[in-house]
Design a protein around this motif. Structure first.
Motif, PDB file in Angstrom:
ATOM      1  N   PHE A 111       7.333  12.734  -2.529  1.00 47.30           N
ATOM      2  CA  PHE A 111       8.845  11.884  -2.252  1.00 47.30           C
ATOM      3  C   PHE A 111       8.741  10.577  -3.055  1.00 47.30           C
ATOM      4  N   LEU A 112       7.938   9.939  -2.824  1.00 41.88           N
ATOM      5  CA  LEU A 112       7.486   8.559  -3.655  1.00 41.88           C
ATOM      6  C   LEU A 112       7.676   8.702  -5.055  1.00 41.88           C
ATOM      7  N   VAL A 113       6.491   9.662  -5.454  1.00 40.81           N
ATOM      8  CA  VAL A 113       6.253   9.790  -6.957  1.00 40.81           C
ATOM      9  C   VAL A 113       7.692  10.171  -7.676  1.00 40.81           C
ATOM     10  N   THR A 114       8.597  11.012  -6.921  1.00 40.88           N
ATOM     11  CA  THR A 114       9.440  11.832  -7.659  1.00 40.88           C
ATOM     12  C   THR A 114      10.668  10.497  -7.736  1.00 40.88           C
ATOM     13  N   GLY A 115      10.806   9.862  -6.669  1.00 36.41           N
ATOM     14  CA  GLY A 115      11.638   8.725  -6.575  1.00 36.41           C
ATOM     15  C   GLY A 115      11.161   7.581  -7.833  1.00 36.41           C
ATOM     16  N   VAL A 116      10.129   7.157  -7.966  1.00 37.47           N
ATOM     17  CA  VAL A 116       9.688   6.382  -8.898  1.00 37.47           C
ATOM     18  C   VAL A 116      10.103   6.933 -10.272  1.00 37.47           C
ATOM     19  N   PHE A 117       9.823   8.227 -10.686  1.00 35.46           N
ATOM     20  CA  PHE A 117      10.030   8.840 -11.780  1.00 35.46           C
ATOM     21  C   PHE A 117      11.436   8.842 -12.238  1.00 35.46           C
ATOM     22  N   VAL A 118      12.033   9.369 -11.492  1.00 36.43           N
ATOM     23  CA  VAL A 118      13.513   9.797 -11.616  1.00 36.43           C
ATOM     24  C   VAL A 118      14.245   8.224 -11.592  1.00 36.43           C
ATOM     25  N   PHE A 119      14.140   7.185 -10.779  1.00 35.84           N
ATOM     26  CA  PHE A 119      14.679   6.113 -11.021  1.00 35.84           C
ATOM     27  C   PHE A 119      14.089   5.368 -12.292  1.00 35.84           C
ATOM     28  N   MET A 166       7.147  14.860 -16.268  1.00 35.99           N
ATOM     29  CA  MET A 166       7.200  15.931 -15.416  1.00 35.99           C
ATOM     30  C   MET A 166       5.991  16.645 -15.109  1.00 35.99           C
ATOM     31  N   ILE A 167       5.123  16.511 -16.138  1.00 35.02           N
ATOM     32  CA  ILE A 167       3.765  17.253 -16.014  1.00 35.02           C
ATOM     33  C   ILE A 167       2.987  16.677 -14.836  1.00 35.02           C
ATOM     34  N   VAL A 168       2.732  15.543 -14.692  1.00 40.50           N
ATOM     35  CA  VAL A 168       2.146  14.726 -13.523  1.00 40.50           C
ATOM     36  C   VAL A 168       3.064  15.100 -12.313  1.00 40.50           C
ATOM     37  N   LEU A 169       4.228  14.864 -12.270  1.00 38.38           N
ATOM     38  CA  LEU A 169       5.114  14.976 -11.139  1.00 38.38           C
ATOM     39  C   LEU A 169       4.771  16.556 -10.530  1.00 38.38           C
ATOM     40  N   PHE A 170       4.680  17.619 -11.326  1.00 39.78           N
ATOM     41  CA  PHE A 170       4.543  18.953 -10.866  1.00 39.78           C
ATOM     42  C   PHE A 170       3.229  18.870 -10.332  1.00 39.78           C
ATOM     43  N   ALA A 171       2.333  18.356 -11.111  1.00 41.12           N
ATOM     44  CA  ALA A 171       0.831  18.351 -10.512  1.00 41.12           C
ATOM     45  C   ALA A 171       0.647  17.749  -9.239  1.00 41.12           C
ATOM     46  N   VAL A 172       1.286  16.370  -8.911  1.00 36.81           N
ATOM     47  CA  VAL A 172       1.609  15.759  -7.635  1.00 36.81           C
ATOM     48  C   VAL A 172       1.906  16.766  -6.544  1.00 36.81           C
TER      49      VAL A 172
END
Length: 309
Positions: A111-119, A166-172
């Motif tokens: 949740f946090l990593v997605t928020g940081v990347f998208v923002f 997104m590669i890192v986001l998918f891994a997380v």
């Protein structure tokens, strides 16, 4: 025409010019002249941009490659920077302030990593847009091209950087138990809508930054405030459950929160539709259309003034 001179000779005068008596505007219309650097019509401007689509793409790629060219880790910083930001926010908000209330660790970390990347995608597009004209005056003054190419290419650069991240986001997501599912297909329309929103916002900021270069110094404070109000580090409904409901609604309907929530819903198994505001897809589409169309027209109206004065 002729007339007799004092010695009896005949002098021939030049015939009257066919342009005699015409105004400057009439002369320009007669000979098909146009004002140098004048703003083209909206549809002609769109055609010019399409003709330069290869330049826009190549320029964005070149900027992306050059961004970390002086760093030893090079392009790895495209992924490392937002990931380190997420780690800092997790330490402060997840461990110390316990902003993960209402979510277990398997949900909160992605949740946090997605928020940081998208923002970060929106934040970087805005900051690049502010400097799109004022930071490239040499290019703007030397070459004739539709100036909207610059903010569009910068927004495209940030999209390419997010795709690497997104590669890192998918891994997380995988590490914390969210596995590929049909909902992951929703990532594509979310990114498309956010890209159009970001591009429109970048064009608005490019025009504003061209007139007021000091805006670049103010925007980090504005973006930080926007980040804290968008639920990057916490769930807005949970955090504001003791406040009037309209406050949470307003914060959830702001575009940054909308695109983050849709990405979280698509990617994270434990983040269900109950966490989304009503009519969220319609709101996401509305923000994208409003800013993409409005920002484009707003930028185009000042086309002939960029790089002058």
């Amino acid at each position: 025409m002729s007339e007799t001179t004092h010695d009896g000779g005949v002098a021939v005068s030049a015939p009257p010019s066919p342009d005699e008596g015409l105004t400057a505007a009439q002369l320009a219309a007669k000979y098909g002249l146009a004002v140098s650097g004048a703003r083209p019509s909206l549809f002609e401007y769109i055609r010019q941009l399409w003709d330069r689509r290869h330049f826009i793409l190549a320029f964005s790629r070149a900027k992306l490659t050059a961004q970390y060219s002086q760093a030893k880790l090079g392009q790895l910083w495209q992924v490392a920077t937002p990931l380190l930001n997420a780690a800092v926010y997790f330490f402060i908000f997840g461990l110390i302030l316990e902003a993960d209330r209402g979510m277990n660790r398997e949900v909160y970390v992605p949740f946090l990593v997605t928020g940081v990347f998208v923002f970060t995608f929106t934040q970087s597009s805005v900051m690049a847009g502010v400097r799109a004209i004022s930071g490239n005056l040499g290019l703007v003054r030397a070459l004739h091209f539709p100036r909207a190419s610059l903010p569009i290419s910068f927004a495209l650069q940030q999209l390419q950087q997010l795709l690497y991240s997104m590669i890192v986001l998918f891994a997380v997501a995988l590490i914390f138990g969210s596995y590929p599912a049909m909902s992951w297909l929703l990532i594509v329309p979310v990114l498309v809508l956010q890209f159009f929103f970001n591009t429109g916002l970048a064009m608005i900021m490019a025009r504003a930054g061209a007139k007021t270069p000091d805006l670049a110094q103010l925007m980090p404070f504005v973006m930080r405030t926007w980040m804290y109000a968008s639920g990057v580090m916490f769930s807005i409904p949970v955090m504001l459950k003791d406040k009037p409901a309209w406050i949470a609604d307003v914060l959830q309907w702001n575009p940054a929160a909308v695109y983050m929530d849709l990405m979280r819903f698509a990617l994270i198994d434990g983040y269900g539709s109950s966490n989304l505001p009503d009519h969220v897809w319609a709101v996401a589409l509305g923000w994208a259309v409003l800013f993409a169309a409005g920002g484009f027209v707003y930028f185009w109206k000042a086309e002939e003034r960029y790089g002058r004065g």
